[in-house]
Design an enzyme around this catalytic site. Structure first.
Site, short mmCIF file in Angstrom:
data_model
loop_
_atom_site.label_atom_id
_atom_site.label_comp_id
_atom_site.label_asym_id
_atom_site.label_seq_id
_atom_site.Cartn_x
_atom_site.Cartn_y
_atom_site.Cartn_z
N PHE A 1 0.46 -1.79 -0.04
CA PHE A 1 0.30 0.00 0.18
C PHE A 1 1.04 0.77 -0.05
O PHE A 1 1.80 1.00 0.48
CB PHE A 1 -1.04 0.07 1.37
CG PHE A 1 -1.84 -0.75 1.22
CD1 PHE A 1 -3.31 -0.71 0.86
CD2 PHE A 1 -1.70 -2.28 1.58
CE1 PHE A 1 -4.27 -0.76 0.99
CE2 PHE A 1 -2.95 -2.98 1.49
CZ PHE A 1 -4.48 -2.30 0.59
N ASP A 2 0.42 1.91 -0.39
CA ASP A 2 0.88 3.54 -0.20
C ASP A 2 0.06 3.87 0.82
O ASP A 2 -0.63 3.85 0.78
CB ASP A 2 0.47 4.57 -2.02
CG ASP A 2 0.65 5.98 -1.49
OD1 ASP A 2 1.70 6.51 -1.04
OD2 ASP A 2 -0.30 6.93 -1.91
#
Length: 231
Positions: A9-10
């Protein structure tokens, strides 16, 4: 549907609601430093800072400025552009912003519900172009830490998205030798989607505003809860 084992995930603009948290912090600074005396509104200040900060992050992602240059420039240039005399620009604003903003805890809707669902099925990690200290404060302050294994920052890895080397470094840290079993979830078309594509990793574009883009990711969602439909 492919079988994935690792999800990356960002952080900012994907899980942690950067715009909301930053705006609250900037409102506080606008009032503390009485910036209204220079004749511009908070909306003017927020708009100018957002533009300057976004542009500097684009330069950082492209390797054209470093962390120190970004931090030294963004408030100074914003206030200078708004007409604040050089001698009256508060030099400590950057420090105060960095102290306060990462402690804010707003996340996007369904963040915790979705991460809890995914953690039961996959190994979850973060790849972020943010700086180590502030990103860890954001993650712990918004109660995201229990969901994630590896947290890879550009500052620590030496590479920034979209450089494929930060993705390959993340795979190595996560103990995953096959990129085609990994999935990258992020909001930034260049940094997250193109960067993951170049590393051989499938991608999910988080696009809550449903904008049209010329590049097609593997998947696209407008709400984090949509990940439960894909995964």
């Amino acid at each position: 549907m492919k079988t994935y084992t690792h999800l990356f995930f960002d952080l900012d603009h994907t899980l942690w609601d950067f715009e909301k948290n930053s705006e609250e912090t900037l409102q506080h600074l606008y009032e503390v430093y009485n910036l209204s005396r220079f004749g511009f509104t908070f909306a003017d200040f927020f708009r100018k800072y957002s533009y300057v900060n976004k542009r500097l992050w684009q330069l950082y992602n492209a390797g054209k400025v470093n962390q120190e240059q970004l931090r030294r420039t963004r408030f100074h240039k914003s206030l200078n552009d708004l007409g604040v005399p050089e001698a009256e620009i508060p030099l400590e604003m950057e420090h105060e912003y960095l102290r306060i903003c990462p402690t804010k805890s707003a996340v996007f809707p369904f963040t915790h519900e979705t991460l809890a669902y995914l953690k039961a099925k996959y190994q979850l990690h973060i790849i972020t172009n943010g700086f180590k200290e502030s990103q860890h404060l954001k993650i712990s302050g918004s109660n995201l830490l229990p969901y994630f294994g590896e947290i890879i920052t550009s500052e620590c890895s030496g590479f920034a998205k979209p450089d494929k080397r930060i993705f390959l470094h993340a795979l190595e840290r996560a103990g995953c030798s096959t990129p085609n079993t990994c999935l990258m979830i992020g909001d930034n078309l260049e940094a997250d989607i193109l960067g993951a594509q170049n590393a051989g990793i499938d991608q999910v574009l988080f696009n809550p505003e449903k904008r049209s883009y010329p590049i097609k990711p593997t998947y696209e969602i407008s709400c984090l809860s949509d990940l439960q439909r894909i995964l």
